[in-house]
Scaffold this active site. Structure first.
Site, PDB file in Angstrom:
ATOM      1  N   ASP A 161      21.628  43.888  43.526  1.00  0.00           N
ATOM      2  CA  ASP A 161      20.175  43.634  43.595  1.00  0.00           C
ATOM      3  C   ASP A 161      19.612  42.474  43.548  1.00  0.00           C
ATOM      4  OD1 ASP A 161      17.438  45.191  43.895  1.00  0.00           O
ATOM      5  OD2 ASP A 161      17.354  44.541  41.710  1.00  0.00           O
ATOM      6  N   LYS A 187      19.391  50.005  39.429  1.00  0.00           N
ATOM      7  CA  LYS A 187      19.180  49.158  37.965  1.00  0.00           C
ATOM      8  C   LYS A 187      18.893  50.368  36.920  1.00  0.00           C
ATOM      9  CE  LYS A 187      16.120  46.601  39.774  1.00  0.00           C
ATOM     10  NZ  LYS A 187      15.004  45.753  40.287  1.00  0.00           N
TER      11      LYS A 187
HETATM   12  N1  URA Z   1      10.776  46.605  42.148  1.00  0.00           N
HETATM   13  C1  URA Z   1      12.086  46.315  42.180  1.00  0.00           C
HETATM   14  O1  URA Z   1      12.674  46.304  41.196  1.00  0.00           O
HETATM   15  N2  URA Z   1      12.521  46.443  43.454  1.00  0.00           N
HETATM   16  C2  URA Z   1      11.613  46.609  44.590  1.00  0.00           C
HETATM   17  O2  URA Z   1      12.331  46.460  45.667  1.00  0.00           O
HETATM   18  C3  URA Z   1      10.351  46.546  44.420  1.00  0.00           C
HETATM   19  C4  URA Z   1       9.800  46.887  43.158  1.00  0.00           C
END
Ligand code: URA
Length: 436
Positions: A161, A187
């Site tokens: 991510d 996450k």
């Molecule tokens: N927050 C995140 O962690 N990821 C996104 O894509 C948008 C907001």
């Protein structure tokens, strides 16, 4: 398998197989796929979309791209809370002690602020001595004994991510529901809690500009959470104006303490009790969300949640005296007042402008490398619906750099819209999804 074929398949509107998605995420994580191909696939996904099945596979692959935290050594149901990001959103600092005071275990990993939204880790670091990096054993022990801990998310949690988000940010591919869902949920699922409460912000100061999009995102995230075996509830809340009155790191911690003392702004108290009530319910400490909310209210009025907050600060090396003496926080040297230029009613306080003003004041970062001023920020004296007279104080900017404070003040001027007619009172809590 070739990345070219995967890009082509998605470009033509095809569905990616589990193997193709896993190949992509592995290649992003280990750096074997060049960024130009990753960016091309992200753009193809943005245009062509992903099915629920593809989104789930992507989320799982991203979850397992790094460490998956094992919280099973902590007794009790662990409940996480996540906000999709807003302005003045300090609810974690209130909701976590409320839920912990009612027997829920809150083992929270948070991020730093970037752009116009703040991050809990930066806010906590405005408390002198507070440590946001704990060893895993220390973190688990604290959650077991105090009921809560908030630490910074390590680079080992969902590293795919981190790389994907950095690329999305510079290739105009942030705003796709599947990509947002997989980013947030990978996450959350890697952080190891048993249940998750999501505060999905909607409005001018949020990713989701309207309730319909926020509901779609909420449904998708709840579905993925449940598919992974976690109770997941989403609360859609208004982010057209900032939450509470304070925006900026130490200012927000002080406001959170005021809420825990029963003297905070009513909007943030209402939302905190709602979120904590749901956490208490899905954390198995109440038979319904309503009963959970009553328990949270009791923890607030009795001062038990404030006590938990003090123990949490102390356990992480922070000076617990800050609860009684706000002068112990980093101090500003400059303040600038913004006053009404007409009689009327405050019809709008554009959250995005206030978020940018906070960033300009020094409280936020434009790039990840920027240093922040923990004392800087904005205090709103009026909220939407308030009657004002010409010359009356609307907001104050705090900081330590004259040019930054002036830039913030100019942005605040744009945020306030004053009209002759009294506007409708905005609804803060719009919808709850996934509670059944
Ligand atoms: N927050 C995140 O962690 N990821 C996104 O894509 C948008 C907001």
């Amino acid at each position: 398998m070739k990345m070219y074929d995967i890009i082509l398949k998605k470009r033509e509107g095809g569905s990616l197989s589990t193997e193709e998605i896993e190949y992509f995420v592995k290649g992003v994580t280990d750096g074997s796929i060049p960024e130009y191909q990753t960016s091309a696939l992200l753009m193809a996904i943005l245009w062509r979309g992903m099915s629920s099945e593809e989104t789930y596979v992507l989320t799982k692959a991203m979850k397992y791209s790094g460490d998956v935290v094992d919280l099973s050594g902590i007794k009790g149901i662990k409940v996480d809370k996540h906000s999709t990001g807003g302005v003045g959103d300090k609810t974690t600092l209130i909701v976590a002690p409320l839920a912990a005071a009612c027997g829920v275990k809150v083992a929270k990993m948070s991020g730093r602020g970037l752009g116009f939204t703040g991050g809990t880790v930066d806010k906590m670091e405005s408390i002198p001595g507070f440590r946001t990096a704990l060893e895993p054993e220390e973190f688990f022990k604290q959650v077991s004994e105090v009921g809560m801990s908030v630490i910074g998310q390590t680079a080992h949690v969902a590293p795919a991510d981190k790389k994907l988000y950095a690329l999305r940010d510079v290739t105009a591919t942030v705003d796709n529901l599947s990509l947002i869902t997989s980013s947030i949920m990978s996450k959350k699922l890697a952080c190891g809690s048993d249940a998750i409460v999501l505060d999905v912000k909607c409005g001018d100061g949020a990713f989701m500009k309207n309730e319909e999009m926020a509901a779609k995102l909420s449904n998708m995230m709840c579905e993925i959470g449940r598919a992974d075996g976690k109770k997941t509830v989403a609360v859609i809340t208004d982010m057209n104006q900032p939450l509470g009155n304070a925006v900026g790191n130490s200012l927000e911690v002080i406001e959170a303490i005021e809420v825990l003392k029963g003297r905070g702004p009513k909007d943030i108290e209402e939302l905190s009790l709602k979120l904590a009530g749901i956490m208490i319910y899905i954390g198995g400490q109440a038979s319904s969300a309503e009963e959970g909310e009553k328990k949270a209210a009791e923890a607030l009025t009795s001062g038990r949640a404030l006590e938990v907050f003090g123990r949490f600060v102390s356990a992480q090396g922070g000076n617990p005296e800050i609860v009684n003496d706000y002068k112990l926080f980093p101090q500003h040297s400059i303040e600038k007042k913004i006053c009404a230029k007409a009689d009327g009613y405050v019809a709008e306080i554009k959250a995005m402008c206030i978020g940018l003003a906070s960033q300009h004041s020094g409280a936020g970062r434009a790039t990840k490398e920027d240093e922040i001023d923990l004392s800087a920020g904005i205090y709103l004296e009026k909220k939407v619906g308030a009657a004002v007279k010409t010359g009356e104080l609307l907001a104050t900017v705090y900081g330590n750099d004259e040019s930054k404070v002036s830039a913030a003040a100019a942005e605040i001027e744009k945020a306030f819209v004053i009209t002759n007619n009294k506007p409708e009172t905005p609804v803060l809590i719009k919808r709850i999804i996934g509670l059944q």
